[in-house]
Design an enzyme around this catalytic site. Structure first.
Site, mmCIF file in Angstrom:
data_model
loop_
_atom_site.group_PDB
_atom_site.id
_atom_site.type_symbol
_atom_site.label_atom_id
_atom_site.label_comp_id
_atom_site.label_asym_id
_atom_site.label_seq_id
_atom_site.Cartn_x
_atom_site.Cartn_y
_atom_site.Cartn_z
ATOM 1 C CG ASP A 450 -0.468 -0.184 2.502
ATOM 2 O OD1 ASP A 450 0.746 -0.406 2.630
ATOM 3 O OD2 ASP A 450 -1.255 -0.121 3.468
HETATM 4 C C1 LAN Z 1 3.365 -0.971 10.168
HETATM 5 C C2 LAN Z 1 3.188 0.460 9.879
HETATM 6 C C3 LAN Z 1 2.541 0.792 8.594
HETATM 7 C C4 LAN Z 1 1.605 -0.272 8.116
HETATM 8 C C5 LAN Z 1 0.661 0.200 6.991
HETATM 9 C C6 LAN Z 1 1.368 0.759 5.789
HETATM 10 C C7 LAN Z 1 -0.249 1.306 7.530
HETATM 11 C C8 LAN Z 1 -0.202 -0.992 6.607
HETATM 12 O O1 LAN Z 1 -1.211 -0.597 5.726
HETATM 13 C C9 LAN Z 1 0.633 -2.158 6.161
HETATM 14 C C10 LAN Z 1 1.535 -2.640 7.291
HETATM 15 C C11 LAN Z 1 2.445 -1.544 7.873
HETATM 16 C C12 LAN Z 1 3.605 -1.329 6.922
HETATM 17 C C13 LAN Z 1 3.032 -1.939 9.222
HETATM 18 C C14 LAN Z 1 3.380 -3.347 9.523
HETATM 19 C C15 LAN Z 1 3.820 -3.697 10.963
HETATM 20 C C16 LAN Z 1 4.604 -2.579 11.626
HETATM 21 C C17 LAN Z 1 5.887 -2.359 10.863
HETATM 22 C C18 LAN Z 1 3.727 -1.319 11.583
HETATM 23 C C19 LAN Z 1 2.404 -1.448 12.297
HETATM 24 C C20 LAN Z 1 4.548 -0.362 12.415
HETATM 25 C C21 LAN Z 1 5.153 -1.230 13.530
HETATM 26 C C22 LAN Z 1 4.932 -2.707 13.129
HETATM 27 C C23 LAN Z 1 6.123 -3.586 13.550
HETATM 28 C C24 LAN Z 1 5.787 -5.029 13.328
HETATM 29 C C25 LAN Z 1 6.468 -3.282 15.008
HETATM 30 C C26 LAN Z 1 7.518 -4.135 15.606
HETATM 31 C C27 LAN Z 1 6.888 -5.261 16.289
HETATM 32 C C28 LAN Z 1 6.986 -6.545 15.941
HETATM 33 C C29 LAN Z 1 5.883 -7.454 16.264
HETATM 34 C C30 LAN Z 1 8.159 -7.084 15.223
#
Ligand code: LAN
Length: 719
Positions: A450
């Site tokens: 996305d």
């Molecule tokens: C995110 C942040 C952005 C998010 C969007 C783009 C909004 C979404 O549409 C797709 C998935 C994504 C890229 C995403 C995936 C998982 C993330 C990276 C996070 C929520 C921000 C933090 C999270 C990450 C996994 C945090 C670290 C924790 C672990 C469990 C490893």
């Protein structure tokens, strides 16, 4: 208790006026500079805003229409755009990130840059819950062992005395919860890596998984990339049972963290001891059975040549990840674990280790409430691409005072596109990145479906719809982005986050993390699918002859997927922000893009009725993060500007005929706007893995401006 009251009892934050936020090709880093430097380089509004300091006042005319309110909103928000054209922002929320940083610094003996330690302490003091002094999984979550034990350790490692009132209260809560033996596995891991928990008290994390043939469904290359990248270094460190020498402080911690003397704990009985307050996704019997087998196998394997080979294979993956991401890594959890692995494998003097230490700064965010570790190295591309779309839709982008901001936005999005494939693509099980957009910046460089689509949309609008911009991103580069999006569609028609779905759904039965749901493999999301539908739609409009049949077919299948995951009540479950309101907005955007509106589509009508049924007496919407945990709509105590904006955008996308309801929502957003055009922070906006919330502080501006702008476009000045 051995601690005595010392000079650490009082805590002194740093001088907030000496913090500066530097940007460099999409990197955003905070620096604590000297008084002298500070005098020569006055703080900008951006810095003051994020530090909670007073910014220069501005007098804007009081808005009487939605468009005027949107204009004021952007007048304010523009002040936060930096010279590279993006909006930086805090990205905190999770409370399990700082422990990885501080434990790794302690174990490796690396000194923190000036200001960090004081401000991390400050942050944790501010975030300790008022009622019991503990910390949770995330800032709004109830106290848990994971949050409380690990952040207690952070304070102690940073020099706060055990008898400091904050520590005393936190320890009390920790003991009430049963002590640190009840920590979930990721907490057990960090404590063992510090030497205050026994490796025998942890379920095995065998690096041998990397020796399995790739065709097996259990091969870790098939896991969701975040999970994969956490378990790689974890398996390396676990596989070595890397334990630092005890220090007087860690010896003391061994006594403080538990409700019984350390030496009397029966470690092998603690593997599956997970405090009820922490447990979100309990182990399945299958996982417990497999773990039982692994414990037995571990006794044999760990002494053989297989372990040596497995460690080598796991460490090779650590290297690929580091090299593929310019030593930033996919996220803050594996960043710190990779740094610790590098310390053990290559040593403190190695180039790799130094690079790791140097780059941690990208994850650190200084705020008025102290210093936190962000959930990623920022949300630069994401926030900027969304904002641009809202401003363009509202028509504000054509107003002369906004041209410069839009041009700078384009400059950043142009620079942020990833212009190479990962150097270790095949070996590191990575997919193409050439032409993609990431969530944060090009150095981290992970394709997200996305984010690529939002970047694509923003460029198409900036270059295609505005009268005053010149082309910066060539058609060829846009085609590369489209190729990536087309390649990411799943068999179901949906789109997942970073990669396609690589493993079977039953892998979730061996999800060992206890605190998160749906982390083992990629899943398809209505949010990601919608971004891709719209990205392809915008592209097709400007370039109807490129892969047009595939684009048509892809859009059709994606819309079908989105319809297939609509719930009985007309809503969609949201995975990346809170929750039904957020995902329903995305789904309705998709449906409207293929001509499905309230007037001609039953699913759209149902969705609108769902949203309307959640409107509150004050005209707003307000959903709690608990919706994500419980999978049912849970009201927040108050209406929220961000959720009201999402609901309004959704209703307007659907051409819902209830203008009165929409108008009441607009009035709520306008009533919350301050005279200088900004909105105040309300409840947390984002979520991941069903259980952990995360802050998107720019959303209140981005989506409020967007909703007001869409209202003005749809209904003109009517209020
Ligand atoms: C995110 C942040 C952005 C998010 C969007 C783009 C909004 C979404 O549409 C797709 C998935 C994504 C890229 C995403 C995936 C998982 C993330 C990276 C996070 C929520 C921000 C933090 C999270 C990450 C996994 C945090 C670290 C924790 C672990 C469990 C490893």
């Amino acid at each position: 208790m051995t601690g005595t009251i010392s000079s650490h009892t009082a805590h002194h934050p740093t001088d907030r006026t000496r913090w500066r936020l530097r940007v460099n090709e999409g990197r955003q880093t905070w620096h604590y500079i000297s008084e002298e430097e500070s005098r020569a380089d006055p703080q900008s509004d951006i810095e003051k805003y994020w530090l909670g300091l007073k910014i220069s006042p501005s007098n804007l005319p009081k808005p009487t229409t939605a468009l005027e309110a949107a204009r004021n909103g952007f007048e304010f928000f523009k002040r936060l755009q930096n010279e590279e054209g993006f909006w930086s922002g805090e990205y905190g929320g999770p409370m399990f990130l700082l422990p990885g940083l501080v434990i790794t610094y302690y174990v490796t003996g690396v000194k923190m840059p000036e200001g960090w330690s004081d401000e991390i302490i400050q942050y944790l003091f501010n975030r300790a819950h008022a009622d019991d002094g503990g910390w949770g999984l995330h800032i709004e979550g109830h106290s848990t062992v994971f949050g409380t034990a690990l952040n207690y350790i952070v304070l102690r490692l940073l020099g706060v005395d055990a008898e400091h009132p904050v520590c005393v209260r936190a320890r009390g809560t920790l003991h009430k919860l049963g002590g640190a033996t009840g920590s979930p596995s990721w907490g057990k891991f960090w404590m063992a890596a510090l030497g205050v928990y026994d490796w025998d008290g942890m379920n095995p994390v065998p690096p041998e998984l990397w020796l399995l043939p790739h065709f097996l469904p259990i091969h870790p290359a098939r896991y969701w990339c975040h999970t994969r990248n956490v378990y790689i270094p974890m398996s390396y460190i676990y596989g070595r049972r890397a334990t630092p020498a005890l220090t007087p402080l860690t010896r003391q911690l061994r006594e403080e963290l538990y409700t019984q003397p350390y030496d009397t704990i029966l470690w092998y009985q603690q593997r599956n001891n997970i405090c009820k307050a922490d447990e979100y996704y309990p182990h399945t019997s299958l996982l417990n059975f497999l773990n039982g087998g692994l414990v037995i196998a571990e006794k044999g394997i760990s002494k053989t040549g297989i372990r040596t080979r497995a460690l080598k294979a796991a460490y090779a993956q650590v290297k690929y990840e580091d090299e593929n991401t310019h030593y930033l890594d996919i996220g803050p959890v594996n960043k710190m674990m990779n740094m610790l692995s590098t310390f053990y494998e290559e040593g403190k003097d190695s180039e790799a280790f130094k690079l790791h230490a140097k780059n941690n700064i990208d994850f650190m965010w200084m705020s008025g409430g102290g210093m936190m570790m962000n959930g990623t190295n920022g949300s630069q591309l994401w926030d900027t691409a969304l904002l641009i779309q809202g401003v363009i839709e509202s028509g504000l982008a054509e107003e002369p005072q906004n041209h410069e901001a839009m041009k700078r936005g384009l400059m950043f999005i142009d620079d942020c596109q990833i212009k190479r494939n990962p150097p270790f693509m095949k070996e590191g099980y990575r997919d193409v990145t050439l032409g993609a957009w990431p969530f944060s910046n090009k150095f981290q460089g992970y394709t997200v479906s996305d984010c690529t689509s939002e970047g694509l949309k923003a460029v198409l609008l900036l270059q295609g719809k505005l009268s005053y911009t010149t082309e910066r991103v060539s058609m060829e580069r846009l085609e590369q982005a489209v190729d990536i999006v087309l390649g990411m569609q799943d068999k179901s028609g949906g789109f997942a986050s970073y990669e396609t779905v690589r493993g079977p759904a039953w892998l979730e039965w061996i999800n060992p993390a206890e605190v998160f749901g749906n982390i083992m493999i990629e899943y398809c999301y209505p949010e990601c699918s919608t971004a891709c539908v719209l990205g392809l739609t915008y592209f097709r409009e400007q370039r109807p002859d490129y892969r047009s049949e595939e684009i048509d077919a892809t859009i059709k299948r994606a819309v079908k997927f989105i319809l297939s995951v609509q719930r009985e009540d007309g809503s969609w479950y949201g995975s990346w922000a809170i929750c039904f309101t957020y995902a329903t907005l995305f789904a309705l955007e998709s449906l409207s893009s293929v001509g499905q509106f309230y007037s001609n589509s039953e699913p759209v009508r149902k969705a609108c009725e769902f949203l309307l049924s959640k409107q509150r007496v004050d005209g707003g919407w307000g959903e709690s993060y608990k919706s994500c945990e419980q999978h049912v709509y849970v009201e927040h105590e108050n209406s929220q500007v961000v959720q009201t904006a999402w609901a309004l955008l959704a209703l307007m996308a659907a051409k819902c005929p209830n203008q009165k309801a929409i108008q009441r929502g607009v009035e709520l957003i306008m009533s919350r706007q301050l005279p200088d055009g900004q909105w105040k922070q309300e409840a947390i906006e984002g979520i991941f893995n069903h259980s952990c919330s995360i802050s998107y502080p720019n959303y209140k501006h981005i989506f409020a401006i967007w909703a007001l702008g869409r209202y003005a476009k749809t209904y003109g000045d009517a209020l």
